[in-house]
Every structure is written in C-alpha cells, then in structure tokens.
Design a protein around this motif. Structure first.
Motif, PDB file in Angstrom:
ATOM      1  N   MET A 119     -22.901  68.282 -38.588  1.00 36.12           N
ATOM      2  CA  MET A 119     -23.785  66.952 -38.850  1.00 36.12           C
ATOM      3  C   MET A 119     -24.814  66.550 -39.441  1.00 36.12           C
ATOM      4  N   LEU A 120     -25.198  67.966 -40.504  1.00 38.02           N
ATOM      5  CA  LEU A 120     -25.614  67.260 -41.853  1.00 38.02           C
ATOM      6  C   LEU A 120     -25.127  66.556 -43.143  1.00 38.02           C
ATOM      7  N   GLY A 121     -23.464  67.194 -42.702  1.00 41.33           N
ATOM      8  CA  GLY A 121     -22.607  66.429 -43.400  1.00 41.33           C
ATOM      9  C   GLY A 121     -22.786  64.406 -43.290  1.00 41.33           C
ATOM     10  N   ALA A 122     -22.771  64.563 -41.921  1.00 39.46           N
ATOM     11  CA  ALA A 122     -22.420  62.800 -40.931  1.00 39.46           C
ATOM     12  C   ALA A 122     -24.242  61.624 -41.582  1.00 39.46           C
ATOM     13  N   ILE A 123     -25.288  63.127 -41.959  1.00 35.09           N
ATOM     14  CA  ILE A 123     -26.190  62.398 -42.120  1.00 35.09           C
ATOM     15  C   ILE A 123     -26.726  62.128 -43.808  1.00 35.09           C
ATOM     16  N   ASP A 124     -25.943  62.935 -44.901  1.00 40.06           N
ATOM     17  CA  ASP A 124     -26.169  62.957 -46.087  1.00 40.06           C
ATOM     18  C   ASP A 124     -26.214  61.429 -46.791  1.00 40.06           C
ATOM     19  N   ARG A 125     -27.218  61.484 -47.460  1.00 42.68           N
ATOM     20  CA  ARG A 125     -27.337  60.025 -48.438  1.00 42.68           C
ATOM     21  C   ARG A 125     -25.791  59.744 -49.091  1.00 42.68           C
ATOM     22  N   GLN A 126     -25.167  60.476 -49.452  1.00 44.09           N
ATOM     23  CA  GLN A 126     -23.995  60.185 -49.965  1.00 44.09           C
ATOM     24  C   GLN A 126     -22.851  60.223 -48.973  1.00 44.09           C
ATOM     25  N   THR A 127     -23.057  60.972 -48.004  1.00 41.39           N
ATOM     26  CA  THR A 127     -22.180  60.033 -47.477  1.00 41.39           C
ATOM     27  C   THR A 127     -22.689  58.490 -46.532  1.00 41.39           C
ATOM     28  N   LEU A 128     -23.832  58.111 -46.809  1.00 42.76           N
ATOM     29  CA  LEU A 128     -24.476  56.572 -45.883  1.00 42.76           C
ATOM     30  C   LEU A 128     -24.869  56.145 -47.447  1.00 42.76           C
ATOM     31  N   LEU A 129     -24.424  55.156 -47.932  1.00 45.40           N
ATOM     32  CA  LEU A 129     -24.454  55.227 -48.968  1.00 45.40           C
ATOM     33  C   LEU A 129     -24.735  53.479 -48.790  1.00 45.40           C
ATOM     34  N   LEU A 130     -25.965  53.195 -48.165  1.00 43.61           N
ATOM     35  CA  LEU A 130     -26.205  52.047 -48.122  1.00 43.61           C
ATOM     36  C   LEU A 130     -27.592  51.710 -48.544  1.00 43.61           C
ATOM     37  N   PRO A 131     -28.167  50.551 -48.591  1.00 38.74           N
ATOM     38  CA  PRO A 131     -29.970  50.707 -49.025  1.00 38.74           C
ATOM     39  C   PRO A 131     -30.838  51.201 -48.113  1.00 38.74           C
TER      40      PRO A 131
END
Length: 157
Positions: A119-131
């Motif tokens: 879960m932590l990996g999926a929601i990390d800011r490095q995973t979600l490279l969006l503004p």
C-alpha cells in the motif's frame, strides 16, 4: 540507528501500552529531562507521531500542574474503521495522511506488514508523479480501492 524522535515515540508507546487506564498523562519537561532534549522535541514527537490518523487523541493542560494526556483509540470493528477512513479521504489524501492511515491499519492488525508495504509503495509520491492536487486525489482513489478490497474480503469471511 534510531534518532531521538524514534526513541521518544517508542518510550511513549510503551508507557501507553503498559498503562492500566485508558490514557496516560505525562509532563513534557520530565520526559525532556529523561531524554536530555528540549521540551519542544517532545511537542514535535507528539504532534507528528500521535495523530488521530494513527489512532491517538492528545489533550494538554498548560500551567504549573499541566500535563499532556495521550489516549489510544482502539478500533472496534474493521468494517466501521474502513468506512470512516473512506469518508475521511474522499476529498483527497496527502502522503503523510495516507501513510498514517496505513500505519494505523497495520498497528490494529487490519492489514499485514506485507500488505502495508504494498500500500505504501502504491501511494508514494515517487510512484504518483503527478502535480498537486491531482496527486492527492489519485492517491485517495488508490487507497480507497485497496480499502474497498479489504472491506469486501472481510464481508466474505
């Protein structure tokens, strides 16, 4: 190596768990003296590590007889907890908030250590490279999808 904040957090959690009451009262200055740090370090640990999302309620009384009361909130039923989290994240979830929620789910046994890491990996800011704020919106949707899966699995048992 653990930093002073981790050590203070561990100490406070230990005295909370060992307490026979539903809460623990501490004096900031006494804890600061025990760890040979400034009292503001104790404030920092309490403010960042004992949040509602992590399952704590903190009250304080200032003055000579002042104290900080930390109360652990135990989850009653997984389904009701997940539903309240889903309600809380419907308008987006910052990374710190989402991490705190996941750590609480882990502490309460709602998810395993492996599930929490996923879960932590999926929601990390490095995973979600969006503004921002799109990233927080997508994070909450991903977290909600995972929580619905856990909730559905719970209903099937």
């Amino acid at each position: 190596m653990r930093n002073i904040s981790d050590v203070i957090e561990g100490y406070l959690k230990q005295i909370i768990e060992l307490s026979e009451m539903d809460h623990v009262e501490i004096k900031r200055s006494e804890v600061a003296e025990k760890f040979q740090c400034v009292p503001s370090q104790i404030n920092y640990v309490i403010k960042t590590r004992f949040t509602t999302d992590r399952g704590y309620v903190v009250e304080s009384k200032r003055g000579g007889g002042g104290y900080i009361r930390i109360k652990r909130i135990r989850l009653h039923e997984k389904a009701s907890v997940i539903e309240s989290i889903l309600e809380r994240i419907q308008n987006g979830a910052a990374q710190n908030m989402a991490e705190d929620i996941i750590f609480r789910l882990l502490d309460e046994g709602v998810v395993s250590k492996r599930e929490a890491k996923l879960m932590l990996g999926a929601i990390d800011r490095q995973t979600l490279l969006l503004p921002l704020p799109k990233r927080d919106e997508i994070r909450s949707r991903i977290l909600a999808a995972m929580l619905f899966t856990i909730l559905y699995e719970e209903d099937q048992r």
